[in-house]
Design a protein around this motif. Structure first.
Motif, PDB file in Angstrom:
ATOM      1  N   ALA A 100       0.810  -1.225   0.000  1.00 20.85           N
ATOM      2  CA  ALA A 100       0.000   0.000   0.000  1.00 20.85           C
ATOM      3  C   ALA A 100       0.838   1.268   0.000  1.00 20.85           C
ATOM      4  O   ALA A 100       0.364   2.329  -0.438  1.00 20.85           O
ATOM      5  CB  ALA A 100      -0.938  -0.005   1.208  1.00 20.85           C
ATOM      6  N   ARG A 101       2.091   1.209   0.471  1.00 18.46           N
ATOM      7  CA  ARG A 101       2.912   2.424   0.505  1.00 18.46           C
ATOM      8  C   ARG A 101       3.322   2.893  -0.880  1.00 18.46           C
ATOM      9  O   ARG A 101       3.556   4.082  -1.097  1.00 18.46           O
ATOM     10  CB  ARG A 101       4.164   2.190   1.339  1.00 18.46           C
ATOM     11  N   VAL A 102       3.436   1.958  -1.823  1.00 18.35           N
ATOM     12  CA  VAL A 102       3.955   2.335  -3.145  1.00 18.35           C
ATOM     13  C   VAL A 102       2.974   2.082  -4.287  1.00 18.35           C
ATOM     14  O   VAL A 102       3.220   2.545  -5.405  1.00 18.35           O
ATOM     15  CB  VAL A 102       5.270   1.591  -3.454  1.00 18.35           C
ATOM     16  N   LEU A 103       1.877   1.371  -4.031  1.00 17.40           N
ATOM     17  CA  LEU A 103       0.959   1.058  -5.119  1.00 17.40           C
ATOM     18  C   LEU A 103      -0.415   1.662  -4.868  1.00 17.40           C
ATOM     19  O   LEU A 103      -0.919   1.624  -3.743  1.00 17.40           O
ATOM     20  CB  LEU A 103       0.810  -0.465  -5.276  1.00 17.40           C
ATOM     21  N   PRO A 104      -1.043   2.199  -5.903  1.00 19.82           N
ATOM     22  CA  PRO A 104      -2.411   2.677  -5.771  1.00 19.82           C
ATOM     23  C   PRO A 104      -3.356   1.490  -5.636  1.00 19.82           C
ATOM     24  O   PRO A 104      -2.969   0.344  -5.892  1.00 19.82           O
ATOM     25  CB  PRO A 104      -2.642   3.435  -7.087  1.00 19.82           C
ATOM     26  N   PRO A 105      -4.604   1.744  -5.234  1.00 18.03           N
ATOM     27  CA  PRO A 105      -5.524   0.638  -4.956  1.00 18.03           C
ATOM     28  C   PRO A 105      -5.687  -0.370  -6.091  1.00 18.03           C
ATOM     29  O   PRO A 105      -5.745  -1.578  -5.835  1.00 18.03           O
ATOM     30  CB  PRO A 105      -6.842   1.365  -4.662  1.00 18.03           C
ATOM     31  N   GLN A 106      -5.734   0.093  -7.343  1.00 22.78           N
ATOM     32  CA  GLN A 106      -5.978  -0.859  -8.423  1.00 22.78           C
ATOM     33  C   GLN A 106      -4.826  -1.847  -8.590  1.00 22.78           C
ATOM     34  O   GLN A 106      -5.032  -3.021  -8.926  1.00 22.78           O
ATOM     35  CB  GLN A 106      -6.282  -0.145  -9.750  1.00 22.78           C
ATOM     36  N   LEU A 107      -3.583  -1.386  -8.327  1.00 23.20           N
ATOM     37  CA  LEU A 107      -2.443  -2.293  -8.419  1.00 23.20           C
ATOM     38  C   LEU A 107      -2.365  -3.193  -7.191  1.00 23.20           C
ATOM     39  O   LEU A 107      -2.012  -4.371  -7.294  1.00 23.20           O
ATOM     40  CB  LEU A 107      -1.141  -1.518  -8.595  1.00 23.20           C
ATOM     41  N   GLY A 108      -2.699  -2.629  -6.025  1.00 18.57           N
ATOM     42  CA  GLY A 108      -2.748  -3.463  -4.831  1.00 18.57           C
ATOM     43  C   GLY A 108      -3.776  -4.565  -4.964  1.00 18.57           C
ATOM     44  O   GLY A 108      -3.540  -5.709  -4.563  1.00 18.57           O
ATOM     45  N   GLN A 109      -4.918  -4.243  -5.564  1.00 23.96           N
ATOM     46  CA  GLN A 109      -5.962  -5.251  -5.763  1.00 23.96           C
ATOM     47  C   GLN A 109      -5.488  -6.336  -6.721  1.00 23.96           C
ATOM     48  O   GLN A 109      -5.852  -7.507  -6.576  1.00 23.96           O
ATOM     49  CB  GLN A 109      -7.231  -4.592  -6.299  1.00 23.96           C
ATOM     50  N   MET A 110      -4.664  -5.973  -7.691  1.00 26.72           N
ATOM     51  CA  MET A 110      -4.116  -6.975  -8.602  1.00 26.72           C
ATOM     52  C   MET A 110      -3.320  -8.021  -7.826  1.00 26.72           C
ATOM     53  O   MET A 110      -3.407  -9.221  -8.104  1.00 26.72           O
ATOM     54  CB  MET A 110      -3.219  -6.299  -9.639  1.00 26.72           C
ATOM     55  N   TYR A 111      -2.566  -7.572  -6.806  1.00 26.23           N
ATOM     56  CA  TYR A 111      -1.805  -8.528  -6.012  1.00 26.23           C
ATOM     57  C   TYR A 111      -2.697  -9.342  -5.085  1.00 26.23           C
ATOM     58  O   TYR A 111      -2.397 -10.499  -4.785  1.00 26.23           O
ATOM     59  CB  TYR A 111      -0.690  -7.809  -5.242  1.00 26.23           C
ATOM     60  N   VAL A 112      -3.778  -8.765  -4.628  1.00 30.80           N
ATOM     61  CA  VAL A 112      -4.770  -9.560  -3.899  1.00 30.80           C
ATOM     62  C   VAL A 112      -5.250 -10.710  -4.775  1.00 30.80           C
ATOM     63  O   VAL A 112      -5.303 -11.873  -4.352  1.00 30.80           O
ATOM     64  CB  VAL A 112      -5.971  -8.684  -3.470  1.00 30.80           C
ATOM     65  N   ASP A 113      -5.581 -10.382  -6.021  1.00 33.25           N
ATOM     66  CA  ASP A 113      -6.079 -11.401  -6.947  1.00 33.25           C
ATOM     67  C   ASP A 113      -5.017 -12.451  -7.254  1.00 33.25           C
ATOM     68  O   ASP A 113      -5.329 -13.649  -7.359  1.00 33.25           O
ATOM     69  CB  ASP A 113      -6.553 -10.735  -8.246  1.00 33.25           C
ATOM     70  N   LEU A 114      -3.746 -12.020  -7.401  1.00 34.16           N
ATOM     71  CA  LEU A 114      -2.670 -12.979  -7.659  1.00 34.16           C
ATOM     72  C   LEU A 114      -2.510 -13.954  -6.495  1.00 34.16           C
ATOM     73  O   LEU A 114      -2.389 -15.163  -6.697  1.00 34.16           O
ATOM     74  CB  LEU A 114      -1.358 -12.235  -7.890  1.00 34.16           C
ATOM     75  N   HIS A 115      -2.494 -13.430  -5.283  1.00 35.78           N
ATOM     76  CA  HIS A 115      -2.355 -14.302  -4.110  1.00 35.78           C
ATOM     77  C   HIS A 115      -3.512 -15.291  -4.018  1.00 35.78           C
ATOM     78  O   HIS A 115      -3.311 -16.493  -3.797  1.00 35.78           O
ATOM     79  CB  HIS A 115      -2.306 -13.465  -2.830  1.00 35.78           C
ATOM     80  N   LYS A 116      -4.717 -14.791  -4.181  1.00 34.27           N
ATOM     81  CA  LYS A 116      -5.877 -15.663  -4.035  1.00 34.27           C
ATOM     82  C   LYS A 116      -5.942 -16.696  -5.148  1.00 34.27           C
ATOM     83  O   LYS A 116      -6.317 -17.856  -4.918  1.00 34.27           O
ATOM     84  CB  LYS A 116      -7.154 -14.818  -3.978  1.00 34.27           C
TER      85      LYS A 116
END
Length: 379
Positions: free
Chosen positions: A166-182
Protein backbone atom coordinates in the motif's frame (compact mmCIF):
# COMPACT_ATOMS: atom_id res chain seq x y z
CA UNK A 1 52.96 4.52 5.52
CA UNK A 2 50.33 2.46 3.66
CA UNK A 3 46.76 3.70 3.82
CA UNK A 4 44.21 1.31 5.27
CA UNK A 5 40.46 1.11 4.70
CA UNK A 6 38.11 -1.08 6.71
CA UNK A 7 34.69 -1.82 5.24
CA UNK A 8 32.18 -3.06 7.80
CA UNK A 9 29.55 -5.16 6.07
CA UNK A 10 29.98 -7.96 3.54
CA UNK A 11 26.77 -7.40 1.59
CA UNK A 12 26.57 -6.03 -1.93
CA UNK A 13 27.31 -2.43 -0.87
CA UNK A 14 30.50 -3.40 0.94
CA UNK A 15 31.78 -5.73 -1.77
CA UNK A 16 30.96 -3.20 -4.50
CA UNK A 17 32.82 -0.48 -2.63
CA UNK A 18 35.93 -2.65 -2.32
CA UNK A 19 35.81 -3.48 -6.03
CA UNK A 20 35.35 0.18 -6.96
CA UNK A 21 38.27 1.29 -4.80
CA UNK A 22 40.63 -1.12 -6.53
CA UNK A 23 39.26 -0.20 -9.98
CA UNK A 24 39.86 3.48 -9.16
CA UNK A 25 43.51 2.78 -8.36
CA UNK A 26 43.47 2.63 -4.57
CA UNK A 27 46.65 0.81 -3.50
CA UNK A 28 46.18 0.75 0.26
CA UNK A 29 45.05 -2.11 2.48
CA UNK A 30 41.38 -3.05 2.21
CA UNK A 31 39.75 -5.19 4.88
CA UNK A 32 36.16 -6.35 4.43
CA UNK A 33 34.60 -7.41 7.72
CA UNK A 34 31.21 -9.00 8.36
CA UNK A 35 29.50 -10.88 11.16
CA UNK A 36 27.93 -13.50 8.91
CA UNK A 37 30.12 -16.62 8.62
CA UNK A 38 29.46 -16.79 4.89
CA UNK A 39 31.27 -15.85 1.72
CA UNK A 40 29.31 -12.76 0.58
CA UNK A 41 26.11 -13.70 -1.25
CA UNK A 42 23.14 -12.19 -3.07
CA UNK A 43 20.60 -11.57 -0.33
CA UNK A 44 17.70 -11.09 -2.75
CA UNK A 45 17.74 -14.82 -3.53
CA UNK A 46 17.07 -15.87 0.07
CA UNK A 47 13.28 -15.47 -0.05
CA UNK A 48 13.04 -16.93 -3.55
CA UNK A 49 15.47 -19.43 -5.11
CA UNK A 50 17.36 -20.32 -1.92
CA UNK A 51 14.37 -21.10 0.29
CA UNK A 52 12.77 -23.10 -2.53
CA UNK A 53 15.97 -25.07 -3.02
CA UNK A 54 16.23 -23.93 -6.64
CA UNK A 55 19.76 -22.63 -6.01
CA UNK A 56 22.52 -23.38 -3.53
CA UNK A 57 24.42 -20.73 -1.56
CA UNK A 58 27.48 -21.33 -3.72
CA UNK A 59 25.47 -20.39 -6.80
CA UNK A 60 24.58 -16.94 -5.44
CA UNK A 61 27.95 -15.66 -4.26
CA UNK A 62 28.66 -12.01 -5.11
CA UNK A 63 32.24 -12.86 -6.01
CA UNK A 64 34.15 -16.13 -6.23
CA UNK A 65 36.35 -17.07 -3.28
CA UNK A 66 39.54 -16.33 -5.19
CA UNK A 67 38.39 -12.84 -6.27
CA UNK A 68 39.24 -11.38 -2.87
CA UNK A 69 42.78 -12.74 -3.03
CA UNK A 70 43.28 -11.50 -6.58
CA UNK A 71 42.06 -8.04 -5.62
CA UNK A 72 44.16 -8.05 -2.45
CA UNK A 73 41.07 -7.62 -0.28
CA UNK A 74 41.30 -9.25 3.14
CA UNK A 75 37.96 -10.90 3.87
CA UNK A 76 37.17 -11.32 7.57
CA UNK A 77 33.88 -13.18 7.90
CA UNK A 78 32.21 -14.22 11.12
CA UNK A 79 33.65 -11.20 12.97
CA UNK A 80 31.61 -8.58 14.76
CA UNK A 81 32.99 -5.05 14.98
CA UNK A 82 32.19 -3.56 18.38
CA UNK A 83 33.43 -0.01 17.82
CA UNK A 84 34.71 2.16 15.00
CA UNK A 85 37.38 3.46 17.37
CA UNK A 86 38.79 -0.06 17.69
CA UNK A 87 39.55 -0.19 13.98
CA UNK A 88 43.11 0.66 13.01
CA UNK A 89 42.15 2.42 9.78
CA UNK A 90 42.54 5.68 7.90
CA UNK A 91 39.05 5.31 6.45
CA UNK A 92 35.98 3.34 7.51
CA UNK A 93 32.94 2.49 5.44
CA UNK A 94 29.77 1.44 7.25
CA UNK A 95 27.84 -0.84 4.90
CA UNK A 96 25.98 -2.55 7.72
CA UNK A 97 22.64 -2.83 5.94
CA UNK A 98 19.75 -3.72 8.21
CA UNK A 99 18.15 -6.38 10.32
CA UNK A 100 14.69 -7.88 10.10
CA UNK A 101 12.16 -6.13 12.31
CA UNK A 102 10.48 -8.27 14.97
CA UNK A 103 7.95 -7.92 17.76
CA UNK A 104 10.42 -8.35 20.61
CA UNK A 105 10.71 -11.71 22.35
CA UNK A 106 8.96 -14.36 20.28
CA UNK A 107 8.14 -18.06 20.67
CA UNK A 108 10.33 -20.72 18.99
CA UNK A 109 7.98 -21.24 16.06
CA UNK A 110 8.59 -17.74 14.67
CA UNK A 111 11.31 -16.99 12.12
CA UNK A 112 12.50 -14.17 9.89
CA UNK A 113 13.96 -14.76 6.44
CA UNK A 114 16.65 -12.24 5.60
CA UNK A 115 19.94 -14.12 5.82
CA UNK A 116 21.26 -17.52 4.76
CA UNK A 117 21.36 -18.48 8.42
CA UNK A 118 17.55 -18.21 8.47
CA UNK A 119 16.97 -20.53 5.54
CA UNK A 120 17.36 -24.01 7.03
CA UNK A 121 14.70 -23.56 9.71
CA UNK A 122 12.22 -21.98 7.29
CA UNK A 123 12.87 -24.52 4.57
CA UNK A 124 12.45 -27.39 7.02
CA UNK A 125 9.09 -25.95 7.98
CA UNK A 126 7.78 -25.53 4.44
CA UNK A 127 9.48 -28.36 2.54
CA UNK A 128 6.91 -30.86 3.80
CA UNK A 129 4.03 -28.72 2.60
CA UNK A 130 2.96 -27.86 6.14
CA UNK A 131 0.79 -24.87 7.01
CA UNK A 132 2.52 -21.50 7.14
CA UNK A 133 1.54 -18.05 8.38
CA UNK A 134 3.39 -15.05 6.92
CA UNK A 135 3.03 -11.70 8.68
CA UNK A 136 3.54 -8.84 6.22
CA UNK A 137 2.50 -8.65 2.56
CA UNK A 138 5.25 -6.37 1.32
CA UNK A 139 7.72 -7.48 -1.33
CA UNK A 140 9.56 -9.97 0.91
CA UNK A 141 6.46 -11.37 2.59
CA UNK A 142 4.76 -11.84 -0.76
CA UNK A 143 7.84 -13.59 -2.16
CA UNK A 144 7.93 -15.94 0.83
CA UNK A 145 4.24 -16.72 0.41
CA UNK A 146 4.73 -17.42 -3.30
CA UNK A 147 7.76 -19.65 -2.63
CA UNK A 148 5.87 -21.63 0.02
CA UNK A 149 2.86 -22.11 -2.27
CA UNK A 150 5.18 -23.43 -4.95
CA UNK A 151 6.30 -26.07 -2.42
CA UNK A 152 2.71 -27.03 -1.68
CA UNK A 153 2.17 -25.26 1.64
CA UNK A 154 -1.18 -23.91 2.78
CA UNK A 155 -0.28 -20.26 3.30
CA UNK A 156 -2.02 -17.57 5.31
CA UNK A 157 -0.74 -14.04 4.59
CA UNK A 158 -1.55 -11.21 7.02
CA UNK A 159 -1.20 -7.52 6.23
CA UNK A 160 -1.93 -4.44 8.36
CA UNK A 161 -2.69 -2.17 5.40
CA UNK A 162 -5.92 -2.42 3.41
CA UNK A 163 -4.02 -3.83 0.41
CA UNK A 164 -0.59 -5.34 -0.28
CA UNK A 165 2.24 -2.89 -1.02
CA UNK A 166 0.00 0.00 0.00
CA UNK A 167 2.91 2.42 0.50
CA UNK A 168 3.96 2.33 -3.15
CA UNK A 169 0.96 1.06 -5.12
CA UNK A 170 -2.41 2.68 -5.77
CA UNK A 171 -5.52 0.64 -4.96
CA UNK A 172 -5.98 -0.86 -8.42
CA UNK A 173 -2.44 -2.29 -8.42
CA UNK A 174 -2.75 -3.46 -4.83
CA UNK A 175 -5.96 -5.25 -5.76
CA UNK A 176 -4.12 -6.98 -8.60
CA UNK A 177 -1.81 -8.53 -6.01
CA UNK A 178 -4.77 -9.56 -3.90
CA UNK A 179 -6.08 -11.40 -6.95
CA UNK A 180 -2.67 -12.98 -7.66
CA UNK A 181 -2.35 -14.30 -4.11
CA UNK A 182 -5.88 -15.66 -4.04
CA UNK A 183 -5.57 -17.26 -7.48
CA UNK A 184 -2.48 -19.07 -6.19
CA UNK A 185 -4.42 -20.37 -3.20
CA UNK A 186 -3.05 -18.04 -0.53
CA UNK A 187 -5.45 -17.08 2.24
CA UNK A 188 -4.89 -13.32 2.40
CA UNK A 189 -6.22 -11.14 5.22
CA UNK A 190 -5.69 -7.38 4.99
CA UNK A 191 -6.45 -4.65 7.50
CA UNK A 192 -5.23 -6.90 10.32
CA UNK A 193 -2.83 -5.69 13.02
CA UNK A 194 -1.08 -8.46 14.92
CA UNK A 195 -1.62 -8.10 18.68
CA UNK A 196 0.25 -11.18 19.86
CA UNK A 197 2.06 -14.37 18.90
CA UNK A 198 2.20 -17.34 21.27
CA UNK A 199 2.64 -21.10 21.51
CA UNK A 200 -0.39 -23.34 21.98
CA UNK A 201 -0.65 -27.14 21.69
CA UNK A 202 2.52 -27.41 19.64
CA UNK A 203 1.51 -24.69 17.17
CA UNK A 204 2.32 -21.01 16.87
CA UNK A 205 -0.76 -18.81 17.13
CA UNK A 206 -1.00 -15.31 15.67
CA UNK A 207 -3.74 -13.12 17.09
CA UNK A 208 -5.18 -10.11 15.27
CA UNK A 209 -6.90 -6.98 16.46
CA UNK A 210 -10.10 -8.15 14.77
CA UNK A 211 -10.47 -11.02 17.22
CA UNK A 212 -9.34 -13.68 14.75
CA UNK A 213 -6.39 -15.98 15.20
CA UNK A 214 -4.36 -18.17 12.85
CA UNK A 215 -2.11 -21.07 13.76
CA UNK A 216 0.61 -23.06 12.03
CA UNK A 217 3.77 -24.97 12.92
CA UNK A 218 5.78 -22.05 11.50
CA UNK A 219 5.22 -18.29 11.37
CA UNK A 220 7.50 -16.06 9.27
CA UNK A 221 7.73 -12.37 10.09
CA UNK A 222 8.27 -10.08 7.08
CA UNK A 223 7.45 -6.71 8.59
CA UNK A 224 10.32 -4.69 7.20
CA UNK A 225 13.95 -3.91 7.85
CA UNK A 226 15.54 -1.69 10.49
CA UNK A 227 18.80 -0.04 9.39
CA UNK A 228 21.69 -1.29 11.50
CA UNK A 229 23.03 1.95 12.98
CA UNK A 230 24.53 0.39 16.14
CA UNK A 231 28.12 1.35 15.32
CA UNK A 232 27.09 4.78 14.06
CA UNK A 233 25.19 5.56 17.25
CA UNK A 234 28.12 4.48 19.43
CA UNK A 235 30.44 6.69 17.38
CA UNK A 236 28.18 9.72 17.70
CA UNK A 237 27.45 10.01 13.98
CA UNK A 238 24.50 12.09 12.85
CA UNK A 239 21.43 9.92 12.29
CA UNK A 240 18.28 10.60 10.32
CA UNK A 241 15.20 10.58 12.60
CA UNK A 242 13.45 8.64 9.84
CA UNK A 243 16.17 5.98 9.95
CA UNK A 244 19.72 5.52 8.75
CA UNK A 245 23.05 7.33 8.87
CA UNK A 246 23.10 10.84 7.42
CA UNK A 247 25.54 11.12 4.49
CA UNK A 248 26.27 13.68 1.82
CA UNK A 249 26.32 13.15 -1.94
CA UNK A 250 29.72 11.39 -1.67
CA UNK A 251 28.71 9.09 1.17
CA UNK A 252 30.56 11.05 3.85
CA UNK A 253 29.10 10.96 7.37
CA UNK A 254 29.34 13.67 10.02
CA UNK A 255 32.70 12.27 11.14
CA UNK A 256 35.79 12.79 9.01
CA UNK A 257 37.10 9.61 7.44
CA UNK A 258 33.87 7.66 8.04
CA UNK A 259 31.54 6.87 5.15
CA UNK A 260 28.27 4.93 4.84
CA UNK A 261 26.68 3.20 1.86
CA UNK A 262 23.73 1.05 0.90
CA UNK A 263 20.59 0.33 2.91
CA UNK A 264 21.93 2.04 6.04
CA UNK A 265 22.71 5.40 4.39
CA UNK A 266 20.24 8.28 4.34
CA UNK A 267 21.27 10.49 1.45
CA UNK A 268 20.17 13.76 -0.12
CA UNK A 269 17.46 13.35 -2.75
CA UNK A 270 18.44 15.88 -5.37
CA UNK A 271 15.47 15.05 -7.58
CA UNK A 272 12.48 15.31 -5.25
CA UNK A 273 14.02 17.00 -2.21
CA UNK A 274 14.64 15.87 1.34
CA UNK A 275 16.41 12.60 2.08
CA UNK A 276 15.81 9.03 1.07
CA UNK A 277 17.07 5.58 1.97
CA UNK A 278 16.16 3.07 -0.73
CA UNK A 279 16.20 -0.53 0.46
CA UNK A 280 16.87 -2.15 -2.91
CA UNK A 281 19.63 -4.46 -4.09
CA UNK A 282 20.48 -2.44 -7.20
CA UNK A 283 20.69 0.77 -5.22
CA UNK A 284 23.00 -0.78 -2.62
CA UNK A 285 25.24 -2.09 -5.37
CA UNK A 286 25.46 1.22 -7.22
CA UNK A 287 25.74 3.36 -4.11
CA UNK A 288 28.49 1.12 -2.76
CA UNK A 289 30.35 1.52 -6.05
CA UNK A 290 29.96 5.31 -5.97
CA UNK A 291 31.12 5.63 -2.36
CA UNK A 292 34.06 3.30 -3.03
CA UNK A 293 35.18 5.62 -5.82
CA UNK A 294 34.84 8.60 -3.48
CA UNK A 295 37.00 6.86 -0.87
CA UNK A 296 39.64 6.27 -3.55
CA UNK A 297 39.61 9.98 -4.42
CA UNK A 298 37.64 9.61 -7.66
CA UNK A 299 34.14 10.35 -6.42
CA UNK A 300 31.25 12.17 -8.05
CA UNK A 301 27.94 13.17 -6.46
CA UNK A 302 25.51 10.23 -6.39
CA UNK A 303 21.94 11.04 -7.39
CA UNK A 304 20.76 7.88 -9.12
CA UNK A 305 17.07 7.08 -9.59
CA UNK A 306 16.42 3.80 -7.74
CA UNK A 307 15.23 0.68 -9.54
CA UNK A 308 14.11 -2.67 -8.09
CA UNK A 309 12.21 -5.83 -8.90
CA UNK A 310 10.20 -8.62 -7.27
CA UNK A 311 9.34 -12.04 -8.67
CA UNK A 312 6.03 -13.52 -7.52
CA UNK A 313 4.00 -16.32 -9.09
CA UNK A 314 6.01 -16.10 -12.30
CA UNK A 315 5.40 -12.36 -12.74
CA UNK A 316 8.34 -9.97 -12.41
CA UNK A 317 7.31 -6.61 -11.00
CA UNK A 318 9.75 -3.79 -11.78
CA UNK A 319 9.63 -0.38 -10.18
CA UNK A 320 11.67 2.78 -10.47
CA UNK A 321 11.75 6.21 -8.90
CA UNK A 322 9.63 7.10 -5.90
CA UNK A 323 6.11 5.83 -6.63
CA UNK A 324 3.57 6.70 -3.98
CA UNK A 325 -0.05 5.73 -3.50
CA UNK A 326 -0.74 9.48 -3.20
CA UNK A 327 0.37 10.22 -6.78
CA UNK A 328 -1.84 10.45 -9.84
CA UNK A 329 -1.55 7.28 -11.92
CA UNK A 330 -1.62 6.72 -15.67
CA UNK A 331 -1.78 3.06 -16.71
CA UNK A 332 -0.73 1.76 -20.12
CA UNK A 333 -1.59 -1.86 -20.90
CA UNK A 334 -3.74 -4.37 -19.03
CA UNK A 335 -3.74 -5.14 -15.32
CA UNK A 336 -5.89 -8.21 -15.96
CA UNK A 337 -3.29 -9.60 -18.38
CA UNK A 338 -0.39 -8.64 -16.06
CA UNK A 339 1.10 -6.64 -18.93
CA UNK A 340 1.25 -2.96 -18.06
CA UNK A 341 3.18 0.07 -16.91
CA UNK A 342 1.75 2.42 -14.31
CA UNK A 343 3.25 5.91 -14.29
CA UNK A 344 3.14 7.92 -11.06
CA UNK A 345 2.71 11.66 -11.52
CA UNK A 346 3.00 14.64 -9.20
CA UNK A 347 1.60 17.79 -10.78
CA UNK A 348 2.15 16.13 -14.15
CA UNK A 349 5.83 15.30 -13.49
CA UNK A 350 6.90 11.65 -13.63
CA UNK A 351 8.05 10.58 -10.16
CA UNK A 352 8.07 6.81 -10.63
CA UNK A 353 6.74 3.81 -12.52
CA UNK A 354 5.73 0.22 -11.83
CA UNK A 355 5.30 -2.43 -14.46
CA UNK A 356 5.00 -6.09 -15.34
CA UNK A 357 6.19 -7.42 -18.68
CA UNK A 358 7.43 -4.06 -19.98
CA UNK A 359 11.09 -3.61 -19.01
CA UNK A 360 11.80 -1.13 -21.83
CA UNK A 361 9.10 1.21 -20.57
CA UNK A 362 10.49 1.01 -17.03
CA UNK A 363 13.96 1.89 -18.33
CA UNK A 364 12.51 4.87 -20.18
CA UNK A 365 10.55 5.95 -17.13
CA UNK A 366 13.71 5.88 -15.04
CA UNK A 367 15.21 8.44 -17.42
CA UNK A 368 12.06 10.56 -17.29
CA UNK A 369 12.20 10.63 -13.49
CA UNK A 370 15.83 11.79 -13.62
CA UNK A 371 14.94 14.49 -16.14
CA UNK A 372 11.86 15.60 -14.17
CA UNK A 373 9.93 15.12 -17.39
CA UNK A 374 6.27 15.99 -17.75
CA UNK A 375 4.29 12.93 -18.71
CA UNK A 376 2.27 14.71 -21.38
CA UNK A 377 5.48 15.70 -23.17
CA UNK A 378 7.26 12.32 -23.22
CA UNK A 379 4.64 9.56 -23.15
Amino acid sequence: MTDKTVIVGTGIAGVSAAAAMRAAGYEGVIELVGDEPELPYRRTTVSKEIVRGAKTPDEVRIKSADWYEKQDVTLRIGERVESIDDLDADQVLLATGGRARTFGELPPGVRTLRALADVDDVRAGIASGADLVVVGAGLIGSEIAASARELGCDVTLLETAPLPLARVLPPQLGQMYVDLHKAAGVELHTGVAVTGIEESDGLTVVRGDNGQSWSAPLVVLAVGMAPDTTLAEAAGLELDPAGGIVVDELGRTSREGVFAAGDVASMPNTLVGGRHRPEHWQHAQNHGTAVGKAMAGAGEPFDEVPWAWSDQYGHMLQLTGWPSAEHDVEIRGSLDDHDFTAYFLQDGVVRGAVGIGRPREIRAARIWVAERARFEEVA
